[in-house]
Design an enzyme around this catalytic site. Structure first.
Site, PDB file in Angstrom:
ATOM      1  N   ARG A   1       0.699  -1.350   0.050  1.00  0.00           N
ATOM      2  CA  ARG A   1       0.023  -0.031   0.016  1.00  0.00           C
ATOM      3  C   ARG A   1       0.871   1.376  -0.013  1.00  0.00           C
ATOM      4  O   ARG A   1       1.541   1.520   0.876  1.00  0.00           O
ATOM      5  CB  ARG A   1      -0.768  -0.196   1.207  1.00  0.00           C
ATOM      6  CG  ARG A   1      -1.906   1.238   1.085  1.00  0.00           C
ATOM      7  CD  ARG A   1      -2.842   1.061   2.131  1.00  0.00           C
ATOM      8  NE  ARG A   1      -2.676   1.087   3.599  1.00  0.00           N
ATOM      9  CZ  ARG A   1      -3.685   1.117   4.582  1.00  0.00           C
ATOM     10  NH1 ARG A   1      -4.650   1.423   4.386  1.00  0.00           N
ATOM     11  NH2 ARG A   1      -3.452   0.931   5.751  1.00  0.00           N
TER      12      ARG A   1
ATOM     13  N   ASP B   1      -4.194   3.794  14.191  1.00  0.00           N
ATOM     14  CA  ASP B   1      -3.407   4.184  12.883  1.00  0.00           C
ATOM     15  C   ASP B   1      -3.888   5.455  12.602  1.00  0.00           C
ATOM     16  O   ASP B   1      -4.602   6.069  13.291  1.00  0.00           O
ATOM     17  CB  ASP B   1      -3.338   3.158  11.730  1.00  0.00           C
ATOM     18  CG  ASP B   1      -4.793   3.104  10.893  1.00  0.00           C
ATOM     19  OD1 ASP B   1      -5.534   3.768  11.492  1.00  0.00           O
ATOM     20  OD2 ASP B   1      -4.758   2.469  10.125  1.00  0.00           O
TER      21      ASP B   1
END
Length: 535
Positions: free
Chosen positions: A165, A449
């Site tokens: 990613r 996150d």
């Protein structure tokens, strides 16, 4: 036609073995990507701003009338490559050396090697993360922790397939420039990974596979598709070798799932229900649209909420109709090897989440910790059996309207004092870790996150500007938030001690949280001002 200028390393510290990553040909490849696509990327960011302004005026969204033919058409994405056929368990995490070993050894079918929300983009994380992946593919990676514990790849074991990613389109990489302009972080992460690993992955029976984050429209998917075409052509790799799974983690993308798959159809692998960024996107886009769009405490918004059910069921139906994988999201609960009760609750919560996803038709899902791989596998094994996926479940019973996707006011819960305190506490603690280079952090037994931190600060901003009244009668104001933040900073100092507190980035984290939560002008991503504070 003259060759595009190479990317240039600018103002970056020297790192061990960085020359293995930042080779002349690799920098030339980044320069070509930047020259070809940076202008279009800037235009698409302007389009984002224009669309947000339209939402502010209308307080609504709808499916695009100009793309109705795509939604109604009979088409499918390219056939899935064997390495991505079974995705029942995916583990996600940053590309530091220990996580690389643990993720590949975890028993998960897929590892999402994350340069985005689970990674603070320090120069070390950007460059050495690439090096760690290169070493892993050569099976020459190991790691020894400060306490002496060693980590190494299991010999002859089948490793998880990597899906990388890159950063979202909004982020720059200031240490790599072309003509004095920073290269988009997305192109840096994609370009370096593709350039160094694509051929080797193909020879190993896999390929260069990617997760695409923060996508807001099919136009952005079209840009990625053009990036893939150019990259494959330049390296002499067959078109369609790259495969991309798009995170549907913005409210605007939820209205364009068909269109996003269509733009990427030669390279599409599936869609993922990125639940935490999705909530952030709702708050961000409808932050000033009135009480109808005021979400309650983050932890009160579960995946069984009607508007979240509409989003996930539409994703499964869309994917399976088009022959693509539907991948579930990450439950934030993490196990504890020290506290049996915390561990029991985490396993129960994650199992219920994965059971629901498997029953709804998802083909796989995410976990954030190796101890959760078996839990998720059991949920999907029970439904899939020996089948690699359940694309045969077309979910034709699902019909989702624009109103259902936007029915935020269907929740009975409301903002609470505890929710506000938690948003402040999580925000400060996460930002402090991010400023020290850690993008995935366990806080209060949840894995946080950048996406979950974005929810925290966005809700604070929205609750202040909506004059939200909490259950004790208190109105959420800037002054109240400042007092809670000061109290949290004092609590952190008391629990960590003066020396550890001084060694951390606590004051900077406190100040940044207040800045992005209280400023009149809402900044689109907290990582933009935070990036300026990274060493």
């Amino acid at each position: 036609m003259s060759a595009a200028p190479s990317a240039v390393v600018t103002g970056a510290p020297d790192l061990p073995r960085q020359d293995e990553v930042l080779t002349g040909p690799a920098l030339a490849f980044l320069g070509e990507l930047h020259t070809a696509f940076a202008g279009r990327r800037a235009e698409l960011l302007r389009h984002r701003a224009a669309r947000r302004a339209q939402i502010a005026r209308t307080a609504t969204l709808d499916f695009l009338p100009e793309t109705a033919a795509v939604r109604e058409g009979d088409w499918r994405v390219a056939e899935c490559p064997p390495a991505l056929l079974d995705r029942r368990v995916e583990i996600t995490g940053p590309t530091d050396r220990r996580m690389t070993v643990n993720a590949l050894n975890s028993g998960a079918r897929i590892w999402l090697a994350d340069f985005e929300d689970a990674s603070a983009p320090t120069w070390e994380n950007v460059v050495l993360g690439q090096l760690n992946l290169m070493d892993a593919y050569a099976r020459r990676i190991d790691f020894t922790a400060p306490g002496g514990k060693t980590y190494a790849l299991r010999p002859d074991a089948e490793l998880a397939t990597v899906v990388t990613r890159p950063r979202g389109w909004h982020l720059d990489e200031r240490h790599l420039t072309v003509g004095g302009e920073p290269v988009p972080g997305a192109l840096v992460d994609f370009g370096l990974y593709f350039f160094h690993n694509a051929r080797g992955l193909i020879e190993a029976g896999k390929g260069p596979y990617f997760y695409l984050p923060k996508t807001e429209s099919h136009r952005e998917a079209r840009l990625w598709n053009d990036v893939f075409v150019l990259a494959q052509d330049r390296l002499g790799i067959a078109r369609g070798t790259v495969r991309a799974t798009v995170l549907i983690e913005t409210i605007t993308a939820a209205f364009e799932m068909d269109e996003i798959l269509y733009e990427l159809r030669e390279h599409a692998a599936g869609l993922n229900a990125g639940r935490w960024d999705y909530l952030f996107s709702i708050v961000k886009n409808f932050r000033d649209a009135g009480p109808r769009y005021v979400l309650p405490d983050r932890n009160a918004v579960t995946m069984t909420a009607p508007f979240m059910r509409a989003y996930t069921e539409l994703l499964v139906r869309t994917c399976h109709r088009r022959g693509a994988h539907a991948i579930g999201g990450m439950a934030a609960f993490i196990p504890s090897r020290r506290d049996p009760q915390v561990n029991k609750v985490a396993l129960e919560k994650v199992r219920a989440d994965k059971d629901r996803e498997a029953a709804d038709g998802f083909d796989g899902s995410w976990v954030a910790h190796p101890d959760l791989v078996a839990v998720a596998r059991e949920s999907f094994d029970a439904v899939l059996g020996e089948r690699p996926h359940q694309k045969h479940r077309l979910r034709e019973d699902v019909v989702v309207t624009a109103a259902q996707l936007l029915a935020v006011d269907s929740l009975a819960a409301a903002p609470t004092c505890a929710g506000l305190r938690n948003a402040v506490a999580v925000g400060i603690r996460y930002i402090e870790a991010w400023l020290r280079g850690s993008g995935a952090v366990a806080i209060f037994n949840l894995m946080e996150d950048a996406a979950t931190a974005e929810i925290s600060r966005s809700q604070i901003w929205q609750w202040i500007n909506a004059d939200v009244v909490l259950e004790d009668g208190a109105v959420v104001t800037a002054e109240l938030v400042r007092s809670l933040a000061a109290a949290e900073l004092d609590a952190i100092r008391a629990e960590s001690g003066d020396e550890a507190f001084a060694a951390g980035a606590w004051q900077r984290a406190h100040d940044l949280l207040l800045r992005v939560s209280l400023d009149e002008v809402y900044v689109d991503f907290l990582t933009l001002p935070a990036y300026e504070l990274l060493d």
